[in-house]
Write an enzyme that holds these catalytic residues in place. Structure first.
Site, PDB file in Angstrom:
ATOM      1  N   ASP A 303     -26.010 -37.792  47.536  1.00 48.90           N
ATOM      2  CA  ASP A 303     -27.202 -37.326  48.233  1.00 48.90           C
ATOM      3  C   ASP A 303     -27.713 -38.497  49.082  1.00 48.90           C
ATOM      4  OD1 ASP A 303     -29.258 -35.811  49.200  1.00 48.90           O
ATOM      5  OD2 ASP A 303     -29.966 -35.119  47.252  1.00 48.90           O
TER       6      ASP A 303
HETATM    7  C1  BGC Z   1     -31.626 -33.632  49.959  1.00 52.21           C
HETATM    8  C2  BGC Z   1     -30.328 -32.883  50.102  1.00 52.21           C
HETATM    9  C3  BGC Z   1     -29.965 -32.745  51.550  1.00 52.21           C
HETATM   10  C4  BGC Z   1     -29.905 -34.130  52.171  1.00 52.21           C
HETATM   11  C5  BGC Z   1     -29.494 -34.115  53.627  1.00 52.21           C
HETATM   12  C6  BGC Z   1     -31.650 -34.924  50.761  1.00 52.21           C
HETATM   13  O1  BGC Z   1     -32.927 -35.456  50.809  1.00 52.21           O
HETATM   14  O2  BGC Z   1     -31.858 -33.889  48.593  1.00 52.21           O
HETATM   15  O3  BGC Z   1     -30.451 -31.621  49.491  1.00 52.21           O
HETATM   16  O4  BGC Z   1     -28.768 -32.055  51.694  1.00 52.21           O
HETATM   17  O5  BGC Z   1     -31.174 -34.720  52.068  1.00 52.21           O
HETATM   18  O6  BGC Z   1     -30.473 -33.621  54.439  1.00 52.21           O
END
Ligand code: BGC
Length: 755
Positions: A303
């Site tokens: 993530d």
């Molecule tokens: C989130 C993810 C997301 C990623 C990219 C993160 O802050 O937890 O779910 O896919 O950002 O935007």
């Protein structure tokens, strides 16, 4: 079906995607997942890896922000396109997120293909969470349809629009299970139940990935956030998770396992720690369970900066330590922390990290690019993008999904549906004329101007036959007498008052956790003031989570949970309120009476002292009831259904023979309607205590008024098994109860025995 056909078939429904000409990059035997099944691809991957420098390899493992001027994500930096193209040209970037649109992404891709040394295409990922430009209801609402075919088709549409706009990869489906409505991201889940979540997860993966990832109507799916992110303590985002391996496997694993079974191409490792080890470096969950037990061979991405956040967790000393630990645990790509790019070279040179691990991860990323057909067809087609984006067909489908996701929570005295001959309606509330918040969270390409507001949808439906009088009445979090008085005056003059209240888009979603999940005070005051006029009042909630509404539940005659419905908001609301669509959606989460009841979920354990009215020393509260406001699986209809004639066959059979359960469901009301028939079991005595009820089957089906349909289910070994004390799935002999009904609390019951 051959890849050149224009029509895909979903559950017997032919669905043509806006006249798209599909382009297979390989022949019909192209691999449809990221498996190593194609020797030609494997040869090309090996050759590339042999010729790449370590810097170039680390580039492949790095995902960075690729949006020139957008700043939609926390921490995302605006970048100059020249800088983006510079790293592409130098071959030190493998993937971007935040880059949108055929023309823009093609500019990046052109440099990768024509100017970088190995001509490796860029993998462009984005959060396509509930639609791309045609925004569907938020995922929790989609789950409330209990209609996997519908959800699959919604993701198909999202994939068609996204791929045409140069997105190859979505960070979806979010398959976390959540039992705490304080957590803002409950809105992205399919609710609290592992079985429903698993069915929705598989449907979404199928929908995104379509009939072959190399086609220009499919995108790589990513099941996230692995694992147990939904169990954050206190419902506070990113928070600690401490749970037993049993709970991890029983509750949080099934939706990931179902995603893997459905062929998901990628998995995202989560922000949280699990029992002291961060999910983004958790050898037991990543290598042990995901790779070894589930056999997942696709790409694992971290993530957003979850690798370097392990320094804050106190699990890594510095970025180099963090990168080495994540890579060792099996995270292939670093999303936006740059720890792989900046530290792994030194770690290889010092002997801490083996080049073989890096090559494995590079291979998985290259394989994804090959399987997506990007080496042969790297570009998006601007003309296709124009044709499919927000097409009339896509909008029509979004309207259907939205209407089918709205849950009728209360309808005393048949106040709904509204009659066509009603003379006047007061349309009140912060969501009544709103074109922004109905989009919900994570609607990055959604645009306010695309949204049909409630008032516009109602106008469309009634024309000038009905007088609609609008008053905002209050804001989401603030209000004043003048606003409220205007609403009260409108309500006094009308035959019925419709109140559209709830949450702004940014009151649920990532980092939007709430310690109090009630309807904010100014809105509740507004509801009370309108109700006090004596005009029949209907409350339509638009929220991203269950909210606590004891006064409304008790005093308001009709209540609809419409969630954040997406671009077709107003039309779908009109469909439901006027009965053009007979509501049948069901709650995918237990609805609490009070925030203090959380965690509250239907498939809890019995305890030694189950709550009982007349016994003080039982498991309950002294100040509020233990029961929910509305149970899991609950939702009403404008018609009524009766359940009868439960039969169970194969009652004493060995676990390998499925048990056949059948029930007759009759539409006893005066309208045609859908019913969501739910099957629950309880294993009465086991070597590990079992929940009071567990969902093991559901079917949403249409039953015309007056008709009876027989609904059948099969229970296999899988449904009856659980993780024994040695963490192996077992079925134990003994009695099982079966409940079939319209929600988790009522219906017909029977029993069978496994000998
Ligand atoms: C989130 C993810 C997301 C990623 C990219 C993160 O802050 O937890 O779910 O896919 O950002 O935007």
């Amino acid at each position: 079906m051959p890849a050149h056909k224009q029509t895909s078939v979903f559950f017997g429904v032919a669905f043509t995607v806006a006249g798209i000409f599909l382009q297979p990059a390989f022949a019909d035997d192209a691999p449809t997942t990221t498996s190593r099944s194609n020797p030609e691809i494997e040869k090309r991957i090996s050759l590339l890896i042999e010729n790449m420098t370590l810097e170039e390899k680390l580039g492949q493992l790095t995902q960075q922000w690729g949006g020139e001027s957008q700043d939609v994500n926390p921490g995302a930096k605006k970048q100059a396109l020249d800088d983006i193209l510079g790293v592409v040209r130098a071959g030190i970037a493998g993937s971007f997120l935040g880059a949108y649109g055929a023309e823009y992404t093609n500019r990046i891709q052109k440099v990768a293909i024509e100017e970088s040394k190995h001509h490796i295409p860029m993998l462009i990922g984005n959060d396509v969470i509930h639609g791309f430009r045609t925004i569907f209801p938020v995922p929790l609402a989609e789950a409330a349809t209990w209609d996997v075919g519908l959800v699959e088709q919604a993701e198909r549409i999202a994939a068609v629009e996204a791929r045409a706009a140069g997105t190859h990869w979505t960070f979806a489906p979010m398959v976390d299970v959540c039992r705490d409505a304080r957590w803002g991201r409950i809105v992205e889940t399919s609710g609290e139940d592992p079985f429903l979540s698993a069915k929705m997860a598989a449907a979404r993966v199928r929908g995104f990935q379509g009939e072959g990832l190399n086609r220009n109507d499919a995108i790589l799916a990513c099941a996230k956030h692995y694992i147990a992110y939904g169990a954050a303590e206190g419902g506070r985002d990113y928070n600690t998770v401490d749970l037993s391996e049993y709970a991890l496997r029983e509750t949080h694993l099934p939706s990931f396992a179902a995603s893997v079974d459905a062929g998901v191409g990628s998995i995202m490792s989560a922000f949280n720690e699990i029992n002291g080890v961060p999910a983004s470096a958790n050898d037991m969950t990543l290598r042990g369970i995901l790779r070894n037990e589930l056999g997942f061979d696709g790409l694992v991405v971290s993530d957003w900066s979850s690798i370097t956040e392990m320094i804050n967790h106190g699990y890594a000393a510095d970025p180099a330590d963090a990168a080495a630990k994540s890579l060792a645990a099996g995270v292939d790509m670093d999303m936006c922390s740059f720890s792989y790019r900046d530290t792994l070279k030194k770690s290889v040179e010092s002997g801490r990290v083996s080049i073989r691990l890096i090559d494995d991860s590079v291979a998985r990323i290259l394989r994804a690019k090959f399987v997506l057909g990007l080496f042969d067809n790297p570009y998006a087609e601007p003309s296709l993008e124009k044709r499919v984006t927000l097409s009339a067909e896509h909008r029509a489908f979004a309207r259907k999904v939205a209407a089918k996701s709205m849950v009728l929570l209360k309808n005393d005295a048949g106040l709904l549906p509204l009659s066509d001959s009603i003379e006047s309606i007061a349309v009140i509330g912060p969501l009544a004329k709103n074109q922004h918040d109905p989009l919900g969270t994570w609607s990055l390409n959604g645009r306010d101007e695309d949204v049909v507001s409630v008032i516009d949808g109602l106008k469309q439906r009634v024309g000038d036959k009905v007088l609609l009088q609008y008053a905002q009445g209050s804001d989401f979090l603030t209000g004043d007498d003048a606003m409220r008085n205007e609403a009260v005056a409108a309500a006094k003059d009308a035959k019925v008052a419709l109140l559209f209240v709830g949450e702004a888009e940014n009151m649920s979603g990532e980092a939007y956790c709430r310690a109090t999940i009630d309807l904010p005070a100014p809105q509740l005051e507004l509801v009370k003031a309108v109700h006090a006029t004596g005009t029949p009042t209907i409350v339509v909630l638009m929220t991203g989570r269950p909210i606590v509404i004891p006064w409304i539940s008790e005093n308001i005659q009709a209540i609809v949970e419409a969630w954040h419905p997406g671009v077709e908001c107003g039309n779908a609301v009109a469909d439901v309120l006027f009965g053009d669509e007979n509501p049948a959606a069901r709650l995918p989460v237990t609805w609490p009476r009070h925030v203090g009841q959380i965690p509250l979920y239907y498939n809890h354990k019995m305890t030694g002292r189950p709550p009982a009215e007349n016994n003080r020393y039982t498991s309950k509260y002294i100040d509020i009831p233990w029961t929910p406001q509305y149970p899991f699986g609950f939702g009403l209809s404008y018609t009524t259904f009766a359940y009868a004639n439960l039969t169970i066959e194969g009652a004493a059979s060995a676990p390998s023979n499925p048990i056949k359960v059948a029930v007759d469901v009759t539409n006893t009301g005066s309208r045609d309607g859908d019913e969501v028939v739910q099957l629950y079991i309880r294993d009465l005595v086991a070597s590990r205590t079992r929940p009071v009820r567990e969902l093991k089957g559901f079917k949403r089906l249409s039953i015309p008024k007056g008709e009876t349909k027989q609904v059948t289910f099969e229970l296999t070994r899988d449904h009856l098994s659980f993780y024994g004390v040695d963490m192996k799935r077992i079925v134990e002999p003994g009695r099982f109860q079966v409940f079939v009904g319209p929600n988790c609390t009522t219906g017909v019951e029977g029993e069978f025995e496994i000998k």
